[in-house]
Design a protein around this motif. Sequence first.
Motif, short mmCIF file in Angstrom:
data_model
loop_
_atom_site.label_atom_id
_atom_site.label_comp_id
_atom_site.label_asym_id
_atom_site.label_seq_id
_atom_site.Cartn_x
_atom_site.Cartn_y
_atom_site.Cartn_z
N ALA A 192 0.94 -1.10 -0.03
CA ALA A 192 0.08 -0.31 0.02
C ALA A 192 1.34 1.22 0.05
O ALA A 192 0.11 1.75 -0.58
CB ALA A 192 -0.90 -0.22 1.18
N ASP A 193 1.56 1.01 0.79
CA ASP A 193 2.84 2.40 0.53
C ASP A 193 3.64 2.39 -0.72
O ASP A 193 4.76 3.35 -0.91
CB ASP A 193 4.34 2.38 1.91
CG ASP A 193 3.61 2.34 2.91
OD1 ASP A 193 2.12 2.79 3.01
OD2 ASP A 193 3.97 2.14 4.05
N LEU B 114 -3.31 -11.39 -3.00
CA LEU B 114 -3.76 -11.02 -4.28
C LEU B 114 -5.46 -11.91 -4.22
O LEU B 114 -6.44 -11.64 -4.44
CB LEU B 114 -3.77 -10.96 -5.29
CG LEU B 114 -2.04 -9.73 -5.33
CD1 LEU B 114 -1.78 -9.51 -6.83
CD2 LEU B 114 -2.76 -8.00 -5.20
N ARG B 115 -5.00 -12.71 -3.91
CA ARG B 115 -6.22 -14.44 -4.26
C ARG B 115 -7.22 -14.19 -3.00
O ARG B 115 -8.70 -13.97 -3.35
CB ARG B 115 -5.10 -15.60 -3.65
CG ARG B 115 -6.65 -17.24 -3.92
CD ARG B 115 -5.98 -18.11 -3.97
NE ARG B 115 -4.32 -18.01 -3.48
CZ ARG B 115 -4.92 -18.46 -1.77
NH1 ARG B 115 -6.30 -18.77 -1.48
NH2 ARG B 115 -3.62 -18.46 -1.52
N LYS B 116 -6.38 -13.56 -1.47
CA LYS B 116 -7.18 -13.65 -1.03
C LYS B 116 -8.07 -12.29 -0.25
O LYS B 116 -9.10 -12.85 0.14
CB LYS B 116 -6.84 -14.18 0.75
CG LYS B 116 -5.99 -15.34 0.73
CD LYS B 116 -5.34 -14.97 2.23
CE LYS B 116 -4.33 -16.60 3.20
NZ LYS B 116 -3.28 -16.61 4.09
N SER C 63 -5.12 -7.28 -9.03
CA SER C 63 -3.58 -6.29 -9.09
C SER C 63 -3.39 -5.56 -7.89
O SER C 63 -3.70 -5.75 -6.70
CB SER C 63 -3.80 -5.00 -10.51
OG SER C 63 -4.46 -4.23 -9.67
N ARG C 64 -2.01 -5.44 -7.50
CA ARG C 64 -1.14 -4.58 -6.31
C ARG C 64 -2.19 -3.27 -6.35
O ARG C 64 -2.05 -2.61 -5.14
CB ARG C 64 0.29 -4.45 -6.43
CG ARG C 64 0.74 -5.73 -6.59
CD ARG C 64 2.85 -5.51 -7.23
NE ARG C 64 2.90 -4.74 -6.02
CZ ARG C 64 4.01 -5.88 -5.41
NH1 ARG C 64 4.34 -6.57 -6.07
NH2 ARG C 64 4.90 -4.66 -4.46
N VAL D 203 -6.28 -0.15 -3.30
CA VAL D 203 -7.25 0.90 -2.73
C VAL D 203 -8.18 -0.07 -1.82
O VAL D 203 -8.61 1.20 -0.53
CB VAL D 203 -8.16 0.59 -4.25
CG1 VAL D 203 -9.38 0.95 -4.35
CG2 VAL D 203 -7.56 1.48 -4.93
N LEU D 204 -7.84 -1.45 -1.63
CA LEU D 204 -8.27 -1.58 -0.37
C LEU D 204 -8.25 -1.37 1.34
O LEU D 204 -8.63 -1.13 1.87
CB LEU D 204 -8.86 -3.05 -0.52
CG LEU D 204 -9.21 -4.41 -1.31
CD1 LEU D 204 -8.99 -5.84 -0.71
CD2 LEU D 204 -10.89 -3.72 -0.75
#
Length: 220
Positions: free
Chosen positions: A162-163, A189-191, A196-197, A202-203
């Motif tokens: 996220a950073d 990414l699967r969980k 995409s990163r 964004v999450l």
Amino acid sequence: MPDALQIIVADDHPLFRDAIVLALQASLPGCRTLEASSFSTLEAMVREQDTLDLVLLDLSMPGANGFSSLVFLRGERPEVPVVVISSNDHPRTIRRAQQFGAAGFVPKSSPVAVIREAVQAVMDGGAWFPAQKAERSEEDAQLAARLAQLTPQQFRVLMCMADGLLNKQIAHELGLAENTVKVHVTAILRKLECHSRTQAAVLVKALQAEGGDDAATLPE
């Protein structure tokens, strides 16, 4: 003789920590308090303490991203109750704290008696939240469920993602092999059901609390 209660007070304002520690010692005589002024300090304490009974958590410490410190605590030590103490008492912030696993939420403007009441309720196995809360959000519930699937190490990798850190940088930051980071990123990414990163980042931004920044408010 039972062991003394171990409680972490996590807040970046020294005067507020002092006030909370005094309130705890008055209501829970003999308790042992540990103080954390940043997320990295809190993380180290949680790892080091074999026995931990309660965490009092400010959402806006350096290194924290909205509710990220709460999500980390629930993943790392799910058996330890967390009471959020924050000056950001927006109704949705309170509801989200509950949905992300807090056992209680106390506005920083609350008098000492209310803080003691909340701590006692949680230590007795219950919960304590202000009477007025926003309606439950299914979107937040789904986000909390996705994040709960991550291991503590995967959550750390997610925060680095996220950073904007690359795998090589994450490996250096966390002391991991780059291939290990790649495996974690794939699992994350699967969980999180992300392609995409960028979607994962964004999450993480969705963990931001409503309203403005926290500010120190000493209990009366």
